[in-house]
Design an enzyme around this catalytic site. Structure first.
Site, PDB file in Angstrom:
ATOM      1  N   LYS A  49      -6.903  -3.885  -2.905  1.00 43.71           N
ATOM      2  CA  LYS A  49      -8.236  -3.464  -3.291  1.00 43.71           C
ATOM      3  C   LYS A  49      -8.320  -1.956  -3.506  1.00 43.71           C
ATOM      4  O   LYS A  49      -9.228  -1.469  -4.153  1.00 43.71           O
ATOM      5  CB  LYS A  49      -9.239  -3.858  -2.176  1.00 43.71           C
ATOM      6  N   GLY A  50      -7.390  -1.231  -2.899  1.00 43.35           N
ATOM      7  CA  GLY A  50      -7.534   0.219  -2.764  1.00 43.35           C
ATOM      8  C   GLY A  50      -7.772   0.986  -4.052  1.00 43.35           C
ATOM      9  O   GLY A  50      -8.455   2.005  -4.047  1.00 43.35           O
ATOM     10  N   ASP A 112       2.649   6.077  -0.326  1.00 41.69           N
ATOM     11  CA  ASP A 112       2.904   6.434   1.072  1.00 41.69           C
ATOM     12  C   ASP A 112       4.410   6.260   1.352  1.00 41.69           C
ATOM     13  O   ASP A 112       5.192   7.120   0.967  1.00 41.69           O
ATOM     14  CB  ASP A 112       2.020   5.536   1.943  1.00 41.69           C
ATOM     15  N   LYS A 140       1.523  11.055  -0.603  1.00 44.93           N
ATOM     16  CA  LYS A 140       1.929  11.673   0.674  1.00 44.93           C
ATOM     17  C   LYS A 140       3.447  11.761   0.665  1.00 44.93           C
ATOM     18  O   LYS A 140       4.129  10.901   1.228  1.00 44.93           O
ATOM     19  CB  LYS A 140       1.487  10.800   1.859  1.00 44.93           C
ATOM     20  N   PHE A 161      -4.521  10.210   7.616  1.00 42.46           N
ATOM     21  CA  PHE A 161      -5.047   8.881   7.310  1.00 42.46           C
ATOM     22  C   PHE A 161      -6.368   9.077   6.580  1.00 42.46           C
ATOM     23  O   PHE A 161      -7.317   9.634   7.120  1.00 42.46           O
ATOM     24  CB  PHE A 161      -5.235   8.018   8.563  1.00 42.46           C
ATOM     25  N   ASP A 168      -9.694   2.145   2.493  1.00 44.37           N
ATOM     26  CA  ASP A 168     -10.378   1.677   3.705  1.00 44.37           C
ATOM     27  C   ASP A 168      -9.645   2.006   4.999  1.00 44.37           C
ATOM     28  O   ASP A 168      -8.448   2.284   5.018  1.00 44.37           O
ATOM     29  CB  ASP A 168     -10.553   0.152   3.654  1.00 44.37           C
TER      30      ASP A 168
HETATM   31  P1  IMP Z   1       3.297   2.188   0.874  1.00 43.16           P
HETATM   32  O1  IMP Z   1       3.834   0.865   0.463  1.00 43.16           O
HETATM   33  O2  IMP Z   1       3.689   2.568   2.265  1.00 43.16           O
HETATM   34  O3  IMP Z   1       3.554   3.305  -0.126  1.00 43.16           O
HETATM   35  O4  IMP Z   1       1.769   1.964   1.062  1.00 43.16           O
HETATM   36  C1  IMP Z   1       0.816   2.232   0.144  1.00 43.16           C
HETATM   37  C2  IMP Z   1      -0.440   1.524   0.602  1.00 43.16           C
HETATM   38  O5  IMP Z   1      -0.690   1.726   2.009  1.00 43.16           O
HETATM   39  C3  IMP Z   1      -1.627   2.131  -0.106  1.00 43.16           C
HETATM   40  O6  IMP Z   1      -1.846   1.461  -1.321  1.00 43.16           O
HETATM   41  C4  IMP Z   1      -2.724   1.901   0.906  1.00 43.16           C
HETATM   42  O7  IMP Z   1      -3.267   0.635   0.710  1.00 43.16           O
HETATM   43  C5  IMP Z   1      -2.055   1.945   2.244  1.00 43.16           C
HETATM   44  N1  IMP Z   1      -2.252   3.293   2.848  1.00 43.16           N
HETATM   45  C6  IMP Z   1      -1.331   4.274   2.942  1.00 43.16           C
HETATM   46  N2  IMP Z   1      -1.847   5.374   3.500  1.00 43.16           N
HETATM   47  C7  IMP Z   1      -3.138   5.079   3.773  1.00 43.16           C
HETATM   48  C8  IMP Z   1      -4.225   5.841   4.333  1.00 43.16           C
HETATM   49  O8  IMP Z   1      -4.110   7.035   4.691  1.00 43.16           O
HETATM   50  N3  IMP Z   1      -5.418   5.210   4.427  1.00 43.16           N
HETATM   51  C9  IMP Z   1      -5.594   3.907   4.035  1.00 43.16           C
HETATM   52  N4  IMP Z   1      -4.619   3.172   3.488  1.00 43.16           N
HETATM   53  C10 IMP Z   1      -3.396   3.751   3.358  1.00 43.16           C
HETATM   54 MG    MG Z   2      -3.098  -0.440  -1.287  1.00 42.88          MG
END
Ligand code: IMP
Ligand code: MG
Length: 184
Positions: A49-50, A112, A140, A161, A168
Site C-alpha cells: 500500500k505504501g 530500505d 535509506k 522510521f 504507515d
Molecule cells: P525493503 O524490502 O527492506 O527495502 O523494504 C521496503 C519496504 O519496507 C517499504 O516499501 C516499506 O513498506 C517498509 N519500510 C521500510 N522502512 C520503513 C519505515 O521507515 N516506515 C514504514 N515502512 C517502512
Molecule cells: Mg512497502
C-alpha cells in the site's frame, strides 16, 4: 527501574521530516527527470500500500509532462519474525497486464534493505518487461543488505522510521500529508 511502554501508534511521537510542500516540489522535479527516459506507453507498476500517495502525485506530474501510461498495482509481502525482514518476498497480488516487450516504471515508497525492490524488478522482468525503471520516494542507503539501487530517488534519508504520505506504522499515519519520523 520501570521499563518503558512498548511503542504503539497511540503513544508514538511523530515529528515532521519532510514538509508536504517540499514533497510536492520534489515530485515535480522528479517527473522532469523521469519523463525523458519514458517510452511511448509505459506501464507504471505501484507497490501497495505504501506507494499509493506517491503514485497518485507522480503519475499526475508525469501526465503534465506529456507521458502516456497504464497503471497497475502489486502487493508484495516479506516474511520474517517481527520487524526483521527475512529477505523472502511473496507476491500477494500480481500485476495483471501483459508485460511482454514493455517498459515498466516501478514505484515504491521506501528503499530500505533492498529485498522488495530487487525482487519486484526480477519478477517484472520474468513477466516479460524489457526494461524496468525504478523510482522511490525515500531511500535509506545505510540500511541496504541486498544490492539494490533506484534509478530515481525523491529523498535520501537517514536511518529513521518514517510515516505519512502513504507510509504507515501499524496501519496508522498513511493519511498524513507530510513525511514524519517516529522519535525513538
Ligand atoms: P525493503 O524490502 O527492506 O527495502 O523494504 C521496503 C519496504 O519496507 C517499504 O516499501 C516499506 O513498506 C517498509 N519500510 C521500510 N522502512 C520503513 C519505515 O521507515 N516506515 C514504514 N515502512 C517502512
Ligand atoms: Mg512497502
Amino acid at each position: 527501574m520501570t521499563t518503558p511502554p512498548p511503542l504503539t501508534p497511540d503513544n508514538a511521537q511523530v515529528k515532521t521530516l519532510l514538509e508536504a510542500s517540499a514533497i510536492q516540489a520534489r515530485i515535480e522535479t522528479l517527473a522532469g527527470e523521469i519523463f525523458p527516459r519514458l517510452q511511448e506507453q509505459v506501464v507504471v507498476v505501484a507497490l501497495l500500500k505504501g506507494a499509493y500517495v506517491f503514485t497518485a502525485d507522480l503519475v499526475r506530474a508525469l501526465s503534465k509532462q506529456g507521458a502516456k501510461m497504464s497503471i497497475q498495482f502489486m502487493v508484495l509481502s516479506s516474511y520474517g519474525a517481527g520487524t526483521v525482514s527475512s529477505g523472502r518476498v511473496q507476491v500477494k497480488l500480481d500485476c495483471d497486464e501483459d508485460l511482454t516487450g514493455r517498459q515498466v516504471l516501478l514505484l515504491d515508497d521506501i528503499l530500505d534493505s533492498g529485498n522488495t525492490l530487487s525482487f519486484a524488478v526480477d519478477h517484472l522482468k520474468q513477466k516479460g518487461a524489457t526494461e524496468v525503471l525504478t523510482a522511490v520516494l525515500l531511500d535509506k542507503p545505510a540500511r541496504r543488505t541486498t544490492p539494490a539501487q533506484a534509478d530515481f530517488v525523491g529523498f535520501a534519508i537517514d536511518n529513521l522510521f518514517v510515516v505519512g504520505y502513504g507510509i504507515d506504522f501499524a496501519e496508522h499515519f498513511r493519511d498524513r500529508a507530510d513525511v514524519g519520523f517516529i522519535q525513538p
